[in-house]
Each structure stands twice: as structure tokens, then as C-alpha cells.
Design a protein around this motif. Sequence first.
Motif, PDB file in Angstrom:
ATOM      1  N   ARG A 124       0.828  -1.199   0.000  1.00  0.00           N
ATOM      2  CA  ARG A 124       0.000   0.000   0.000  1.00  0.00           C
ATOM      3  C   ARG A 124       0.870   1.260   0.000  1.00  0.00           C
ATOM      4  N   PHE A 125       1.968   1.219   0.751  1.00  0.00           N
ATOM      5  CA  PHE A 125       2.856   2.389   0.810  1.00  0.00           C
ATOM      6  C   PHE A 125       3.511   2.645  -0.548  1.00  0.00           C
ATOM      7  N   THR A 126       4.032   1.604  -1.185  1.00  0.00           N
ATOM      8  CA  THR A 126       4.687   1.807  -2.479  1.00  0.00           C
ATOM      9  C   THR A 126       3.675   2.221  -3.546  1.00  0.00           C
ATOM     10  N   ASP A 127       2.453   1.681  -3.470  1.00  0.00           N
ATOM     11  CA  ASP A 127       1.405   2.126  -4.395  1.00  0.00           C
ATOM     12  C   ASP A 127       1.114   3.615  -4.194  1.00  0.00           C
ATOM     13  N   PHE A 128       1.098   4.028  -2.935  1.00  0.00           N
ATOM     14  CA  PHE A 128       0.846   5.427  -2.597  1.00  0.00           C
ATOM     15  C   PHE A 128       1.922   6.333  -3.198  1.00  0.00           C
ATOM     16  N   LEU A 129       3.179   5.944  -3.025  1.00  0.00           N
ATOM     17  CA  LEU A 129       4.286   6.739  -3.561  1.00  0.00           C
ATOM     18  C   LEU A 129       4.213   6.828  -5.082  1.00  0.00           C
ATOM     19  N   THR A 130       3.925   5.695  -5.706  1.00  0.00           N
ATOM     20  CA  THR A 130       3.844   5.675  -7.163  1.00  0.00           C
ATOM     21  C   THR A 130       2.713   6.567  -7.657  1.00  0.00           C
ATOM     22  N   ALA A 131       1.556   6.486  -6.990  1.00  0.00           N
ATOM     23  CA  ALA A 131       0.423   7.325  -7.380  1.00  0.00           C
ATOM     24  C   ALA A 131       0.722   8.801  -7.178  1.00  0.00           C
ATOM     25  N   ALA A 132       1.629   9.104  -6.240  1.00  0.00           N
ATOM     26  CA  ALA A 132       1.998  10.501  -5.974  1.00  0.00           C
ATOM     27  C   ALA A 132       3.091  10.997  -6.919  1.00  0.00           C
ATOM     28  N   GLY A 133       3.576  10.142  -7.816  1.00  0.00           N
ATOM     29  CA  GLY A 133       4.537  10.587  -8.810  1.00  0.00           C
ATOM     30  C   GLY A 133       5.982  10.204  -8.545  1.00  0.00           C
ATOM     31  N   LEU A 134       6.244   9.414  -7.487  1.00  0.00           N
ATOM     32  CA  LEU A 134       7.610   8.968  -7.216  1.00  0.00           C
ATOM     33  C   LEU A 134       7.864   7.621  -7.893  1.00  0.00           C
ATOM     34  N   ARG A 135       9.099   7.373  -8.269  1.00  0.00           N
ATOM     35  CA  ARG A 135       9.440   6.086  -8.866  1.00  0.00           C
ATOM     36  C   ARG A 135      10.242   5.266  -7.866  1.00  0.00           C
ATOM     37  N   ILE A 136       9.796   4.041  -7.634  1.00  0.00           N
ATOM     38  CA  ILE A 136      10.471   3.142  -6.701  1.00  0.00           C
ATOM     39  C   ILE A 136      11.553   2.391  -7.476  1.00  0.00           C
ATOM     40  N   THR A 137      12.807   2.587  -7.105  1.00  0.00           N
ATOM     41  CA  THR A 137      13.893   1.921  -7.826  1.00  0.00           C
ATOM     42  C   THR A 137      14.135   0.509  -7.322  1.00  0.00           C
ATOM     43  N   ARG A 138      13.896   0.267  -6.036  1.00  0.00           N
ATOM     44  CA  ARG A 138      14.047  -1.080  -5.478  1.00  0.00           C
ATOM     45  C   ARG A 138      13.429  -1.105  -4.084  1.00  0.00           C
ATOM     46  N   VAL A 139      12.903  -2.265  -3.693  1.00  0.00           N
ATOM     47  CA  VAL A 139      12.397  -2.481  -2.336  1.00  0.00           C
ATOM     48  C   VAL A 139      13.172  -3.648  -1.727  1.00  0.00           C
ATOM     49  N   ALA A 140      13.819  -3.424  -0.602  1.00  0.00           N
ATOM     50  CA  ALA A 140      14.497  -4.489   0.136  1.00  0.00           C
ATOM     51  C   ALA A 140      13.649  -4.837   1.346  1.00  0.00           C
ATOM     52  N   THR A 141      13.352  -6.103   1.546  1.00  0.00           N
ATOM     53  CA  THR A 141      12.475  -6.522   2.639  1.00  0.00           C
ATOM     54  C   THR A 141      13.279  -7.238   3.721  1.00  0.00           C
ATOM     55  N   GLY A 142      12.816  -7.057   4.955  1.00  0.00           N
ATOM     56  CA  GLY A 142      13.452  -7.701   6.088  1.00  0.00           C
ATOM     57  C   GLY A 142      12.541  -7.612   7.296  1.00  0.00           C
ATOM     58  N   THR A 143      13.069  -7.852   8.470  1.00  0.00           N
ATOM     59  CA  THR A 143      12.318  -7.772   9.720  1.00  0.00           C
ATOM     60  C   THR A 143      12.792  -6.561  10.502  1.00  0.00           C
ATOM     61  N   PRO A 144      11.968  -6.078  11.473  1.00  0.00           N
ATOM     62  CA  PRO A 144      12.377  -4.887  12.238  1.00  0.00           C
ATOM     63  C   PRO A 144      13.691  -5.047  12.995  1.00  0.00           C
ATOM     64  N   ASP A 145      14.068  -6.296  13.311  1.00  0.00           N
ATOM     65  CA  ASP A 145      15.317  -6.497  14.049  1.00  0.00           C
ATOM     66  C   ASP A 145      16.497  -6.819  13.128  1.00  0.00           C
ATOM     67  N   ALA A 146      16.304  -6.677  11.821  1.00  0.00           N
ATOM     68  CA  ALA A 146      17.390  -6.934  10.875  1.00  0.00           C
ATOM     69  C   ALA A 146      18.422  -5.812  10.929  1.00  0.00           C
ATOM     70  N   ASP A 147      19.581  -6.055  10.340  1.00  0.00           N
ATOM     71  CA  ASP A 147      20.647  -5.054  10.274  1.00  0.00           C
ATOM     72  C   ASP A 147      20.233  -3.980   9.269  1.00  0.00           C
ATOM     73  N   LEU A 148      19.926  -2.780   9.770  1.00  0.00           N
ATOM     74  CA  LEU A 148      19.462  -1.708   8.899  1.00  0.00           C
ATOM     75  C   LEU A 148      20.501  -1.327   7.859  1.00  0.00           C
ATOM     76  N   ARG A 149      21.776  -1.364   8.221  1.00  0.00           N
ATOM     77  CA  ARG A 149      22.820  -0.993   7.275  1.00  0.00           C
ATOM     78  C   ARG A 149      22.861  -1.952   6.093  1.00  0.00           C
ATOM     79  N   ALA A 150      22.698  -3.245   6.389  1.00  0.00           N
ATOM     80  CA  ALA A 150      22.707  -4.236   5.317  1.00  0.00           C
ATOM     81  C   ALA A 150      21.475  -4.094   4.425  1.00  0.00           C
ATOM     82  N   LEU A 151      20.317  -3.886   5.039  1.00  0.00           N
ATOM     83  CA  LEU A 151      19.095  -3.712   4.259  1.00  0.00           C
ATOM     84  C   LEU A 151      19.156  -2.454   3.407  1.00  0.00           C
ATOM     85  N   ALA A 152      19.687  -1.380   3.988  1.00  0.00           N
ATOM     86  CA  ALA A 152      19.800  -0.127   3.245  1.00  0.00           C
ATOM     87  C   ALA A 152      20.706  -0.294   2.039  1.00  0.00           C
TER      88      ALA A 152
END
Length: 223
Positions: A124-152
Motif C-alpha cells: 500500500r505504501f509503495t502504491d501510494f508513492l507511485t500514485a503521488a509521482g515517485l518512482r520506486i527503484t528497489r524495495v528491500a524486505t526484512g524484519t524490524p530487528d534486521a541489520d538496517l545498514r545491510a538492508l539499506a
Amino acid sequence: MTALGFLHPGDAPADDYPRIEQLLGSDIRLDVVPTDLTDLTELEPGDRLAATAERLRLTGAEAVVWTGPAPADPGAARAQVRTLALAAGMPASATPLAFVNAAKELGATRVAVVATGPDPDTARFTDFLTAAGLRITRVATGTPDADLRALAAEALTPDAQALLLPDPALQTAAHIDALEARLARPVLTTSQTTVWEALRLTDRRVNSPGLGHLFTREPIVQV
């Protein structure tokens, strides 16, 4: 003193807002108001919204931002935010709109996303961004306790102009500077952009280097 209200579905979160309040300075107060409203689509005129609006007014808030999820259609979100503004008697916005406005402030039209929440929320969030005119270049998925640096690092693409971390459960305020330095890109997170949006609604611009590029950007002067 500038008081800002944040309407949060469910219990008040134990999150970044106290840390951000300290970073902003002593003349800004952040008040998180929990509500039993669970979705922006529930922001309809009625007793429940009226009671919530009254709680906001009692905090002395000058603006309010809804911190929960929004519909996939930005137009519908803006219409529902107008309903909230009328009920609360103050300027209002919502966190998904805050992400869009913050990206525009930074001149970013291509963004990467780190998704650590449920799949339906991410979609829903990525659909929202796309509808607002932003282009999503990539989505990396993980869990809240994952290493943020690695996910980023996984999410970032060479053409991405900013990195978005939309999960409200993430504790990000202490890590924005380090992530920006590592990625050489602006980083936008839920609590950071939500507070920035509330300040924007009150025409306040606060320079706070600890909150990343979004809070150090100089205003554009019209000549």
C-alpha cells in the motif's frame, strides 16, 4: 513554544519522538495522542473523531499529523486529512503525505525503500508513492530487528536519490546521520518525516543536523 500533535492508532508508541524532541530544542513539544481509530479511512465526521479531536486540542497542538497507514490514493488521503483538520480545528496531514512532501523538498523523484513491516502495508505504501509521482527503484524486505545498514545497502540503487524507511516500529532517530554518511544519500524515516511535516504545517523550519539532510536543507529563496 510550538506544540505539535501526532494522532497514533493504537497505544502510544515507545519510539523516536522523545529523542527527536530533544534534538529539536526546548521550544518545540511533541505530543503523541493514541486513538482507537485504526486507519485513515475511519476519519469520518462523528463522535469518535470528535472525541479524538478534543484530546488533541487539550494538548495545545498547533498542527496534527496522522501517523498510521493511508489509502493507496493520495487524493483520498488528502480529502480525509481535510476532514481531520476541520474536526481538530488546526492544520493536518498524514505520514504517507509527509514522505511525499519530504522527497519533493529534497528534489528526489526516484527512491529506494527498506520494508520491514507486513507485506500488505508495504504494498500500500509503495502504491501510494507511485500514485503521488515517485518512482520506486528497489524495495528491500526484512524484519524490524534486521541489520538496517545491510538492508539499506541492499535497497539502494545507483539512480536512487533517497532511501525511505517507512516502518513506524523502527528506532531510527539515532541512526539517520550514520546511514546518510554510509549511503551518500538522504534518508527519510517515519518519525523524522512526520515531525518535519508537522513543523512545515506551522511554518517552522528547524536546523537539526542530527536528523539528517531533511533538517539541514536551506529554504529556497524566490528572487
